[in-house]
Design a protein around this motif. Structure first.
Motif, PDB file in Angstrom:
ATOM      1  N   PHE A   1       0.817  -1.233  -0.036  1.00  0.00           N
ATOM      2  CA  PHE A   1      -0.075   0.027   0.046  1.00  0.00           C
ATOM      3  C   PHE A   1       0.933   1.109  -0.177  1.00  0.00           C
ATOM      4  CE2 PHE A   1      -2.319   3.499   2.370  1.00  0.00           C
ATOM      5  CZ  PHE A   1      -3.314   3.629   1.450  1.00  0.00           C
ATOM      6  N   GLN A   2       0.829   2.047  -0.967  1.00  0.00           N
ATOM      7  CA  GLN A   2       1.286   3.302  -1.131  1.00  0.00           C
ATOM      8  C   GLN A   2       0.590   4.529  -0.621  1.00  0.00           C
ATOM      9  OE1 GLN A   2       4.170   4.530  -4.664  1.00  0.00           O
ATOM     10  NE2 GLN A   2       2.214   5.659  -5.080  1.00  0.00           N
ATOM     11  N   ARG A   3       1.190   5.285   0.358  1.00  0.00           N
ATOM     12  CA  ARG A   3       0.418   6.082   1.156  1.00  0.00           C
ATOM     13  C   ARG A   3       0.633   7.684   0.391  1.00  0.00           C
ATOM     14  NH1 ARG A   3       2.911   3.456   5.710  1.00  0.00           N
ATOM     15  NH2 ARG A   3       4.878   4.639   5.405  1.00  0.00           N
ATOM     16  N   ARG A   4      -0.119   8.441   0.719  1.00  0.00           N
ATOM     17  CA  ARG A   4      -0.008   9.800  -0.140  1.00  0.00           C
ATOM     18  C   ARG A   4       1.288  10.576   0.083  1.00  0.00           C
ATOM     19  NH1 ARG A   4      -3.630  13.495  -2.341  1.00  0.00           N
ATOM     20  NH2 ARG A   4      -2.928  15.772  -2.170  1.00  0.00           N
ATOM     21  N   GLY A   5       1.958  11.008  -0.931  1.00  0.00           N
ATOM     22  CA  GLY A   5       3.259  11.757  -0.528  1.00  0.00           C
ATOM     23  C   GLY A   5       4.413  10.628  -0.588  1.00  0.00           C
ATOM     24  N   GLU A   6       4.319   9.342  -0.839  1.00  0.00           N
ATOM     25  CA  GLU A   6       5.147   8.499  -0.565  1.00  0.00           C
ATOM     26  C   GLU A   6       5.604   7.743  -2.194  1.00  0.00           C
ATOM     27  OE1 GLU A   6       5.188   5.274   2.707  1.00  0.00           O
ATOM     28  OE2 GLU A   6       3.930   4.540   1.298  1.00  0.00           O
ATOM     29  N   VAL A   7       6.851   7.252  -2.219  1.00  0.00           N
ATOM     30  CA  VAL A   7       7.125   6.433  -3.326  1.00  0.00           C
ATOM     31  C   VAL A   7       7.478   5.149  -2.767  1.00  0.00           C
ATOM     32  CG1 VAL A   7       8.666   6.136  -5.429  1.00  0.00           C
ATOM     33  CG2 VAL A   7       8.083   8.503  -4.348  1.00  0.00           C
ATOM     34  N   ILE A   8       6.848   3.912  -3.279  1.00  0.00           N
ATOM     35  CA  ILE A   8       7.309   2.722  -3.269  1.00  0.00           C
ATOM     36  C   ILE A   8       8.045   2.337  -4.258  1.00  0.00           C
ATOM     37  CG2 ILE A   8       6.500   0.229  -2.915  1.00  0.00           C
ATOM     38  CD1 ILE A   8       4.318   1.034  -1.259  1.00  0.00           C
TER      39      ILE A   8
END
Length: 281
Positions: A20-27
């Motif tokens: 799960f990629q959160r807002r403002g995040e880069v996986i």
């Protein structure tokens, strides 16, 4: 036999693309972090590539022929011209990197596939349509380990060496009872993106690449790090140790307060929202 400890960035349900990629995040898949051949990729291109990965991220990211769209305005940052973005996109399309696979083999891949730039009339946003390169898709499909990168932290880096070191450590920060990793000096040089023939002596490498990178990570990230010499052959430095540790709450508070007055796009919110509210209150 006990299983090898996995970092928090290991996803047992569907691999990297199932996370799960959160807002403002880069996986970012681990395979795309420590690569060879990326020395010509500028800081701006590295940042833009992370944005493209974040924009494309999801279970269908490894689907063949999948297209993604993103406004140029999101890729420009503080710049008003599209020229810098266009140059970075062309650079990413032309760059071939050597990626280490999970089985120990290597694969040469382009970072980016076909792109189109579309304008929809006066005053309408310019859009980038892009695909990930087909040779990259199996790597994404099979990836099991990834780094969680904060976009606002990525925007704070002033050197590509700092950004590369941040990604190297972010890939490992969740490992239990592991607080350092040893690298052959030439390997770390490649992973940081030092151009071939530049910073040849270790003194130059340390002064121009390693020390600035460590300083930036320590200033921006929610963890601290250091790089030490652990092996020499004669006078030649052959192995380096990258060590890391999480900052204490007090250290994070001090970092947050020091950066509070900076522009929003240069401020990495290393503190949890509840702690930020407490400090603001």
């Amino acid at each position: 036999m006990r299983d090898e400890p996995r970092p928090k960035s290991h996803n047992s349900n569907g691999g990297t693309l199932g996370a799960f990629q959160r807002r403002g995040e880069v996986i970012k898949p681990a395979e795309l972090i420590e690569v060879r051949g990326g020395e010509k990729i500028t800081l701006a291109a590295r940042r833009i590539y992370n944005q493209l990965l974040s924009n494309a991220f999801g279970p269908d990211m490894a689907a063949e022929g999948q297209e993604y769209r993103i406004p140029f305005a999101e890729l420009r940052g503080n710049h008003t011209s599209n020229d810098r973005v266009t140059e970075a996109i062309l650079s990413l399309m032309q760059t071939v990197v050597r990626v280490r696979m999970s089985d120990g083999s290597t694969r040469n891949v382009h970072l980016l596939g076909p792109t189109d730039i579309e304008k929809f009339g006066p005053g309408i946003a310019t859009m980038l349509t892009y695909e990930l390169h087909p040779k990259l898709l199996p790597i994404l499909r099979d990836s099991q380990i990834f780094a969680r990168l904060e976009m606002q932290i990525l925007h704070g880096f002033a050197t590509k060496y700092g950004m590369a070191l941040y990604e190297i450590i972010a890939k490992r920060i969740g490992l239990k009872h592991v607080f350092y990793n040893d690298f052959e000096t030439d390997d770390l040089r490649d992973y940081l993106g030092v151009p071939e023939g530049k910073l040849v002596s270790f003194a130059a490498l340390r002064r121009k690449a390693i020390e600035p990178a460590v300083a930036e990570v320590n200033s921006l990230a929610p963890f601290s790090c250091r790089v030490d010499v652990v092996e020499k052959q004669g006078r030649k430095v052959t192995k380096l140790r990258v060590a890391w540790w999480l900052k204490t709450v007090e250290e994070q508070k001090a970092q947050w307060q020091a950066q509070k007055g900076q522009q929003a796009d240069l401020f990495p919110p290393a503190l949890p929202d509840a702690l930020i509210e407490e400090l603001d209150g």
